[in-house]
Design an enzyme around this catalytic site. Structure first.
Site, PDB file in Angstrom:
ATOM      1  N   THR A 122      -4.535  -0.515 -14.226  1.00  0.00           N
ATOM      2  CA  THR A 122      -5.942  -0.833 -14.433  1.00  0.00           C
ATOM      3  C   THR A 122      -6.526  -0.009 -15.568  1.00  0.00           C
ATOM      4  OG1 THR A 122      -6.222  -1.385 -12.104  1.00  0.00           O
ATOM      5  CG2 THR A 122      -8.211  -0.839 -13.316  1.00  0.00           C
ATOM      6  N   GLY A 161      -3.632   7.096  -9.428  1.00  0.00           N
ATOM      7  CA  GLY A 161      -3.732   8.094  -8.361  1.00  0.00           C
ATOM      8  C   GLY A 161      -2.665   9.157  -8.482  1.00  0.00           C
ATOM      9  N   GLU A 397      -5.842  -3.433  -6.034  1.00  0.00           N
ATOM     10  CA  GLU A 397      -4.741  -4.413  -6.054  1.00  0.00           C
ATOM     11  C   GLU A 397      -5.250  -5.839  -6.175  1.00  0.00           C
ATOM     12  OE1 GLU A 397      -1.807  -3.288  -6.653  1.00  0.00           O
ATOM     13  OE2 GLU A 397      -2.821  -1.375  -6.475  1.00  0.00           O
TER      14      GLU A 397
END
Length: 633
Positions: A122, A161, A397
């Site tokens: 992303t 993350g 997601e």
């Protein structure tokens, strides 16, 4: 043991252990899950439950006990961290699966042994629209390198993350290669931490406090050609490009994650139902008949109407999650043998079910919280934390509306194939009958006496009707002179409704199929009741669709409500037993309201007394600030 909860567990009509085995996929799986829970979590002296400082120990324990199966890893992590999210989640559920599915054998042996990695796809300006990603990967034949660059602010990778550079020997980048050279094929690259990579933290979030989400900016970073993941696609030394058999092959990680999310929606909803139903069994309030003792609030029909359909939904989603993982594993095997025929359907189904289950579970968590009254607002209930940690699943997601529209594209393509005379198979085979089915109302009487197979048929008809209506909307827009893109955009409300109905039908069908496989009479009976409740509750929520499809008459509508009430009463004696079958350990559930022994109020008082503000009867701030002020006055 609270006498109310004890009474609920007497006179069971089914074997709880057998139902738990079905949820786990067999008695051996149940035993293995409990072994991991007891040995590696609850009784391991190296662990301080829920403490992030035990993270390195957790990794070592995985290796020591030989836990490599993705399902077992997921069990272990969820047990250790409870409702929270842990820092290594992205490594296990995205980074490693990506290497497993997209590395060639040489890359696999080189990179998989590395300790920790993250997944960066992303960007600040683009998420679900993968073809819009702006990060560039330019191949330099002279040096046999890719030059990775973030050309704009919006191209900075956002949300990766666990991006602490001290623990990231490898970063996986997901980038669409140059349109002119590589036809926008989404490609993966393994990027070692090196100069030219600018990283940082993106700040506080709605939840996921234990996960270190950040940004990643690339400034003309050079990596070897061999760092492109080359199992399905390759860039040769001369710069020539070998295309994959299907562009959807690189979506494997996303399909896998979305399949896990479907089952996780069931797990989270089962946790909330466990808390709310156990609490409702020991909470007494108000009166049903004047002058009599306050009843358990679980005896109120309104409370049953809030919770029992969610209980049925939790089971439905858990079974759907099993189906998705089994299907993913089977189709992955087919792909390795060169058979890609089912990949588009799996991609479409995983996208739609990801949206369908997370939307429903997200709403269900809040219903469970409010059904616990004021005590549900306390963090001691665990429900606020569960909501905060789960709600991002509606956007990560794949944002849910976009996911539904991805499913809709597959449905529209399938519908056009039927129009062209093709026979479809698999999940959309019901579209073969869209022009041949007799849309006659069910019985002429006002009674609704339906078996489970009939209910599945009705949901099938509803889905087929809404798919056809969405297709007709696009056709009508085109007839008005709109271009294909505008015709699609002007029909998206209908398209999302069609995808939602398709997913609803699929989940009910999976539930029915699972019920048919259950041999134990007691378990079969109670699961059949829950499956009926799931179907009838949905029919009540979407009465207009079933009326429009011609499978329900106005005279039959009251029978839907009557049937629903009867099913609620039928579930009532088994409600506590049904949440017991989820087998959520008190320590994992971490809820004073959802305790197995039902001793809610004692636990609530102890939880309150443990607050740091209660260490002294008068807080030190009084002596330090207020008392001197009073003296001056």
């Amino acid at each position: 043991m609270n006498p109310d909860i004890l009474r609920e567990r007497q006179n069971a009509t089914f074997d709880i252990e057998k139902l738990t085995n079905i949820l786990d996929g067999g008695a051996e799986r149940t035993n293995r899950r409990r072994e991991i829970r007891e040995v590696l979590v609850l009784n391991d002296p190296d662990f301080d439950y829920g403490t992030p400082t035990s993270l390195p120990t957790m990794i070592l324990k995985l290796r020591e006990y030989g836990i490599s199966d993705p399902v077992e890893i997921n069990w272990y992590k969820s047990m250790y961290w409870g409702t929270g999210r842990e820092a290594l989640g992205l490594h296990y559920v995205m980074f490693l699966p990506t290497l497993y599915t997209q590395c060639d054998s040489e890359q696999f042996n080189k990179w998989v042994p590395l300790i920790i990695g993250t997944y960066a796809q992303t960007e600040m300006g683009h998420g679900t629209h993968l073809r819009g990603l702006e990060t560039t990967a330019t191949f330099d034949p002279a040096t046999q390198e890719f030059v990775m660059h973030s050309p704009t602010v919006t191209s900075i990778k956002w949300w990766p993350g666990g991006r602490n550079p001290l623990f990231l020997p490898l970063i996986f980048l997901s980038i669409p290669l140059s349109a002119s050279l590589f036809d926008l094929f989404l490609s993966g690259f393994a990027l070692p931490t090196c100069s030219g990579i600018v990283i940082g933290d993106i700040g506080p979030k709605f939840g996921f406090d234990a996960v270190d989400n950040g940004y990643l900016k690339l400034e003309h970073v050079r990596i070897p050609r061999e760092n492109m993941l080359m199992k399905y696609a390759q860039v040769k030394p001369d710069g020539s490009y070998v295309k994959p058999l299907s562009s959807k092959l690189t979506y494997g990680t996303m399909v896998f994650i979305r399949s896990l999310i479907v089952g996780n929606a069931g797990i989270v909803l089962s946790q909330c139902c466990t808390i709310a139903i156990r609490y409702s069994a020991v909470r007494h309030q108000s009166e049903i008949r004047a002058g009599e003792a306050e009843p358990q609030i679980l005896d109120y029909q309104t409370q049953q109407h809030k919770l029992f359909p969610l209980l049925a939904t939790a089971y439905a989603f858990l079974f759907a999650g099993q189906y998705m993982i089994d299907t993913y594993n089977r189709i992955s095997g087919d792909i390795n043998q060169g058979d890609l025929s089912e990949m588009p359907e799996l991609h479409a189904l995983s996208a739609g079910l990801k949206a369908f289950t997370t939307w429903t579970a997200n709403t269900g968590i809040e219903v469970c919280r409010m059904s616990c009254g004021g005590h549900g607002y306390s963090r001691s209930s665990a429900l606020p934390d569960i909501y905060v940690e789960f709600t991002p699943s509606c956007t990560y997601e794949g944002e849910n509306t976009v996911m539904m529209l991805q499913t809709a594209r597959f449905l529209m393509k399938s519908y056009r194939q039927v129009q062209a005379g093709q026979q479809l198979s698999g999940a959309v085979s019901y579209l073969n009958k869209v022009h041949h089915r007799v849309m006659a109302p069910q019985a002429v009487s006002s009674q609704l006496d339906l078996n489970l197979n009939t209910l599945v048929d009705l949901y099938e008809i509803r889905a087929a009707m809404l798919v056809e209506l969405a297709a007709q909307s696009i056709q009508q827009e085109s007839a008005r002179g709109k271009c294909q893109e505008d015709s699609w955009n002007n029909s998206t409300i209908d398209l999302v409704r069609a995808s939602d109905a398709h997913c609803h039908y699929m989940v009910l069908k999976m539930f029915r199929d699972k019920v048919d496989q259950i041999e134990d009479p007691g378990v079969h009976s109670v699961m059949s009741t829950l499956a009926h409740l799931y179907a009838i509750h949905g029919m009540g929520n979407f009465t207009g669709d079933f009326l429009q499809a011609g499978v329900l008459t106005g005279a039959q509508v009251p029978s839907v409500s009557k049937c629903l009430k009867g099913l609620l009463a039928e579930v009532r004696p088994s409600a506590v037993l049904l949440v017991d079958a989820f087998d959520h350990h008190d320590k994992m559930l971490n809820s004073v309201l959802g305790r197995h022994d039902g001793n809610v109020y004692e636990a609530m008082f102890e939880w309150a007394r443990s607050s740091p503000l209660n260490r002294t009867e008068v807080h030190e701030s009084f002596h330090k600030h207020l008392k001197p002020l009073q003296a001056k006055l």
